[in-house]
Design an enzyme around this catalytic site. Sequence first.
Site: not given
Length: 324
Positions: A13, A198
């Site tokens: 991420d 997402e």
Amino acid sequence: MENYNPLIIQRADPYIYKHTDGYYYFSASVPAYNLIELRRSKTISGLAHAMPRTIWRKHATGTGEESELIWAPEIHFVNGKWYVYYAAAHTTEFDANGMFQHRMYVIECDATDPMETEDNWVEKGRVQTPLDTFALDATVFEHQEHLYYVWAQKDPEIFGNTNIYIAEMENPWTLKTTPFMLTKPEYEWETQIFAVNEGPAILHRNGKFFLTFSGSATDENYCMGMLYADEDSDLLDPASWTKVDHPVFTSDVEHDLLGPGHNSFTVSEDGQKDLLVYHIRNYADIKGDPLYDPNRHTMIQEFSYDTDGFPVFGSPVQFTDLSN
């Protein structure tokens, strides 16, 4: 730009922000999911060797909110202050929907140097949304003196794990407007094993806003999708956004570059090149839950634009042999 990939191992991420002080600031999920760290460098390649500084640690286990699974921190600079947005849970157990129990939070630093000390960071608390459900992967961007918040969240009335929403903010920790859903998992490439949208990221170029996101499970199926809107349109109106019906960045199975996603964007040292930042795995045989496999690595590569001004990301670049 020196092109070393993976840029940073075992950092999922990834988010890279180039500040006006000339430094690149890097934040990402750490494998233990127990703290937020920053690193910085005057060069992108220097981030690989920069000393991480812990700026915040999870609350003690069993003490309630923000005590488990600290995910996807992003560092931003808004109105002269530093902010890190992140997701956290109070337990590792699933809720009634079979989901983790994350909500979204933010910490603030008004010091010039966000790396100086943990004590400079203050908890601003949870970012409240109308749905009290699994929520994560918040990012913010500014346009025409408006601050926008984009994130992923579960709606129990909609098929799938998470959709992506947008709202204007009153301040960097409070929503001002009603959220609007921009995209939900609907295509086959978004619904492999898990139906997921997402990890939104914003790119403002060529008179448009491009919103990339990630879909499907976090294994080799993980891939990037994209929406776009004219910069002069009402960004809070879902009708302003068009969703591309195919993935824009996918695995290179031949070279074991698997599950590229949860991306962000930055620019080269000279400011002339746009760069895609993302994480990837280099094997498909994952033991147990992919979430707990630490080997998602931060990657970075240049990308171009087509004649209509749309980004063309290409394929994941091959790993560089750093042993030579």
